[in-house]
Scaffold this active site. Structure first.
Site, PDB file in Angstrom:
ATOM      1  N   ASP A 100     -15.612  -2.994   1.931  1.00 24.99           N
ATOM      2  CA  ASP A 100     -14.804  -4.225   1.939  1.00 24.99           C
ATOM      3  C   ASP A 100     -13.868  -4.307   0.740  1.00 24.99           C
ATOM      4  O   ASP A 100     -13.512  -5.398   0.302  1.00 24.99           O
ATOM      5  CB  ASP A 100     -15.696  -5.481   1.978  1.00 24.99           C
ATOM      6  CG  ASP A 100     -16.724  -5.454   3.084  1.00 24.99           C
ATOM      7  OD1 ASP A 100     -16.332  -5.209   4.235  1.00 24.99           O
ATOM      8  OD2 ASP A 100     -17.919  -5.669   2.803  1.00 24.99           O
ATOM      9  N   GLU A 101     -13.425  -3.163   0.224  1.00 23.01           N
ATOM     10  CA  GLU A 101     -12.608  -3.174  -0.990  1.00 23.01           C
ATOM     11  C   GLU A 101     -11.124  -3.409  -0.718  1.00 23.01           C
ATOM     12  O   GLU A 101     -10.345  -3.609  -1.656  1.00 23.01           O
ATOM     13  CB  GLU A 101     -12.747  -1.839  -1.752  1.00 23.01           C
ATOM     14  CG  GLU A 101     -14.151  -1.505  -2.195  1.00 23.01           C
ATOM     15  CD  GLU A 101     -14.865  -0.583  -1.227  1.00 23.01           C
ATOM     16  OE1 GLU A 101     -15.923  -0.051  -1.590  1.00 23.01           O
ATOM     17  OE2 GLU A 101     -14.355  -0.396  -0.097  1.00 23.01           O
ATOM     18  N   LYS A 151      -5.773  -2.385   4.000  1.00 19.58           N
ATOM     19  CA  LYS A 151      -4.459  -2.802   3.498  1.00 19.58           C
ATOM     20  C   LYS A 151      -3.754  -1.643   2.801  1.00 19.58           C
ATOM     21  O   LYS A 151      -2.555  -1.399   2.997  1.00 19.58           O
ATOM     22  CB  LYS A 151      -4.637  -3.982   2.547  1.00 19.58           C
ATOM     23  CG  LYS A 151      -3.324  -4.507   1.933  1.00 19.58           C
ATOM     24  CD  LYS A 151      -3.184  -4.090   0.482  1.00 19.58           C
ATOM     25  CE  LYS A 151      -1.783  -4.415  -0.047  1.00 19.58           C
ATOM     26  NZ  LYS A 151      -1.646  -5.741  -0.564  1.00 19.58           N
ATOM     27  N   GLY A 194     -14.731  -2.957   9.126  1.00 16.43           N
ATOM     28  CA  GLY A 194     -13.650  -3.868   9.472  1.00 16.43           C
ATOM     29  C   GLY A 194     -12.481  -3.669   8.536  1.00 16.43           C
ATOM     30  O   GLY A 194     -12.647  -3.662   7.321  1.00 16.43           O
ATOM     31  N   HIS A 195     -11.290  -3.468   9.097  1.00 13.11           N
ATOM     32  CA  HIS A 195     -10.084  -3.302   8.292  1.00 13.11           C
ATOM     33  C   HIS A 195      -9.085  -4.374   8.708  1.00 13.11           C
ATOM     34  O   HIS A 195      -8.756  -4.482   9.886  1.00 13.11           O
ATOM     35  CB  HIS A 195      -9.463  -1.922   8.508  1.00 13.11           C
ATOM     36  CG  HIS A 195     -10.348  -0.796   8.067  1.00 13.11           C
ATOM     37  ND1 HIS A 195     -10.213  -0.182   6.850  1.00 13.11           N
ATOM     38  CD2 HIS A 195     -11.388  -0.185   8.663  1.00 13.11           C
ATOM     39  CE1 HIS A 195     -11.122   0.770   6.725  1.00 13.11           C
ATOM     40  NE2 HIS A 195     -11.851   0.780   7.816  1.00 13.11           N
ATOM     41  N   THR A 196      -8.612  -5.159   7.763  1.00  8.83           N
ATOM     42  CA  THR A 196      -7.622  -6.186   8.044  1.00  8.83           C
ATOM     43  C   THR A 196      -6.270  -5.739   7.517  1.00  8.83           C
ATOM     44  O   THR A 196      -6.131  -5.402   6.345  1.00  8.83           O
ATOM     45  CB  THR A 196      -8.014  -7.527   7.405  1.00  8.83           C
ATOM     46  OG1 THR A 196      -9.305  -7.921   7.892  1.00  8.83           O
ATOM     47  CG2 THR A 196      -7.006  -8.609   7.742  1.00  8.83           C
ATOM     48  N   ASP A 224      -5.355 -11.147  -7.688  1.00  7.58           N
ATOM     49  CA  ASP A 224      -4.917 -12.544  -7.618  1.00  7.58           C
ATOM     50  C   ASP A 224      -6.074 -13.522  -7.485  1.00  7.58           C
ATOM     51  O   ASP A 224      -5.948 -14.694  -7.868  1.00  7.58           O
ATOM     52  CB  ASP A 224      -3.963 -12.731  -6.435  1.00  7.58           C
ATOM     53  CG  ASP A 224      -4.553 -12.205  -5.128  1.00  7.58           C
ATOM     54  OD1 ASP A 224      -4.841 -10.991  -5.052  1.00  7.58           O
ATOM     55  OD2 ASP A 224      -4.741 -13.008  -4.190  1.00  7.58           O
ATOM     56  N   SER A 243      -3.091  -4.426  -6.169  1.00  6.21           N
ATOM     57  CA  SER A 243      -2.739  -5.328  -5.075  1.00  6.21           C
ATOM     58  C   SER A 243      -2.948  -6.778  -5.506  1.00  6.21           C
ATOM     59  O   SER A 243      -3.976  -7.115  -6.094  1.00  6.21           O
ATOM     60  CB  SER A 243      -3.591  -5.018  -3.841  1.00  6.21           C
ATOM     61  OG  SER A 243      -3.385  -5.983  -2.833  1.00  6.21           O
ATOM     62  N   GLY A 251      -2.291  -9.433  -3.188  1.00  8.47           N
ATOM     63  CA  GLY A 251      -2.277 -10.225  -1.966  1.00  8.47           C
ATOM     64  C   GLY A 251      -2.405  -9.322  -0.759  1.00  8.47           C
ATOM     65  O   GLY A 251      -2.366  -8.093  -0.874  1.00  8.47           O
TER      66      GLY A 251
END
Length: 430
Positions: free
Chosen positions: A13-14, A18, A40-42, A332, A412, A414
């Site tokens: 989950d790192e 993205k 899971g990749h968003t 962030d 990153s 965001g």
């Protein structure tokens, strides 16, 4: 030509999805090498969010080639739904190829996973995603699995029925569970095989030829180093090798082909499921990280456990993956915290240790040794270069890199592609 492996440097989950999407701009091939739909990749493109589990994150680049390697276990139904979701979004997609050697998740794998997790006396109850990943890998190594190519062979129907019947008998004896219907399941998977047929290739050869032709190849890992079956916090691990070595085995290329390894770490630490977590925060700060970072599993929706950044872990990841660079995500999220902590070592039974222990009893007894750094109040989401970051944020990143022993490669701030600050040119190192 360059080949780059992107690995998780924590418990998964790192933010690998993205970064894969971002780095895919310069890659010709994006190759997934292990795991299944437990990952899971968003990916966010022009404000549109895509949640992927099986298909490589480079799929949203129409001029690329995406590959699902032999080290992946495939649930054909999930793959079909992801393809339909992407097509419905109306976006042009990359070419997709699937290894003929990849193993297939069957209904009895999911059933077995659920039964083990629901059984209070089960020794295998570790907080899995219940997607059948572990049982599918278990069958693979017991030489009882089914590969994609096996579903396309003559005589596949009879072999399917035989295996389904035998697995149903085992489920009945051990768990007193209802057996799957051999006729129905066999037909379902024969239909899946026809859906898969246009995508199936000898992907080892495909990747090998791309490398020989001088094309850029990005290998995308799922999960993270501490979930590796060999090098993770066993038994609270996945059933494959997310570490960089898995890229060679899971795609059918030699290890000397790999040029660069990037380890992805959040600016803090998270974990899903059970197992020791030395820097875990069970207070308001932990709640802040969870809320600000939207720390809920892409696959399960479970809230993630949150804690301070742990460089004992990143040093360990650097060692077992031979990391060339660190990619730091979600910087962030730390905005507004007055004081930040970085774990530089553990204290166990009165002595300081700097290397990640393999014994869970030792890890569970470790207390973090922290350094404190000042926080910042500035909103980072509009920052577009490393130099624009507040001095406190740059100092935090520099200390992270120093304690980890690995230089920064990308930061990153965001979820969007444009919220990525590159510090190195990964595909032109030769």
């Amino acid at each position: 030509m360059s080949t780059v492996v992107l690995v998780g440097a924590q418990w998964g989950d790192e933010g690998k999805g993205k970064l894969t999407d971002y780095l895919a701009r310069e890659a010709d091939l994006v190759v997934r090498y292990q795991g299944g739909n437990n990952a899971g990749h968003t990916v966010v493109v022009e404000g549109q969010e895509f949640k992927l589990h099986l298909i490589p994150s480079g799929i949203l680049h129409p001029d690329k080639v995406c590959v699902i390697g032999n080290g992946v276990v495939i649930d054909p139904g999930v793959l079909h739904r992801e393809l339909e979701m992407l097509r419905a979004a109306g976006r042009p997609l990359a070419a997709l190829y699937i290894s003929e050697r990849a193993h297939v998740i069957m209904p009895y794998h999911r059933q077995c996973d659920e039964l083990e997790e629901d059984c209070p006396e089960s020794l295998r109850r570790i907080g899995t995603t219940r997607r059948g990943i572990g049982p599918a890998y278990a069958d693979k190594y017991a030489r009882e699995g089914l590969r994609v190519v096996d579903l396309l062979e003559a005589g596949a129907e009879e072999r399917l029925k035989l295996i389904i019947r035998r697995k149903g008998e085992i489920l009945g004896r051990i768990h007193r569970a209802p057996a799957p219907d051999p006729e129905r399941v066999a037909q379902e998977y024969l239909d899946h095989a026809e859906m898969l047929r246009p995508f199936v290739r000898d992907t080892s050869l495909l990747v090998h030829e791309a490398v020989r032709a001088g094309r850029n190849v990005l290998f995308e890992g799922a999960q993270g180093t501490l979930l590796d079956i060999d090098h993770g916090t066993y038994p609270y691990v996945t059933s494959s090798n997310p570490t960089a070595g898995g890229a060679a085995v899971g795609t059918g290329i030699g290890p000397r082909v790999i040029d660069t390894v990037i380890g992805v770490t959040k600016a803090y630490t998270t974990r899903v499921g059970d197992g020791p977590f030395p820097t875990e925060l069970k207070d308001e700060t932990g709640e802040h990280l969870r809320a600000a970072g939207r720390e809920y599993g892409t696959t399960t929706g479970r809230p993630r456990r949150c804690g301070w950044l742990d460089t004992v872990i990143t040093r360990y990841a650097a060692r077992v993956n031979s990391l060339d660079y660190l990619a730091v995500t979600k910087l962030d999220v730390l905005t507004g915290l007055p004081v930040l902590r970085i774990c530089r070592a553990y204290r166990y039974q009165g002595r300081e240790i700097h290397d990640f222990p393999s014994r869970l009893s030792v890890l569970a007894g470790c207390e973090p040794v922290y350094e404190e750094l000042p926080g910042w109040t500035e909103d980072l989401t509009g920052v577009r270069s490393f130099e624009e970051l507040p001095a406190a944020a740059r100092a935090y990143l520099d200390r992270l890199a120093e304690l980890s022993g690995v230089p920064l490669g990308v930061v990153s701030v965001g979820p969007g592609r444009e919220q990525t600050l590159p510090l190195a040119d990964f595909f032109h190192r030769r």
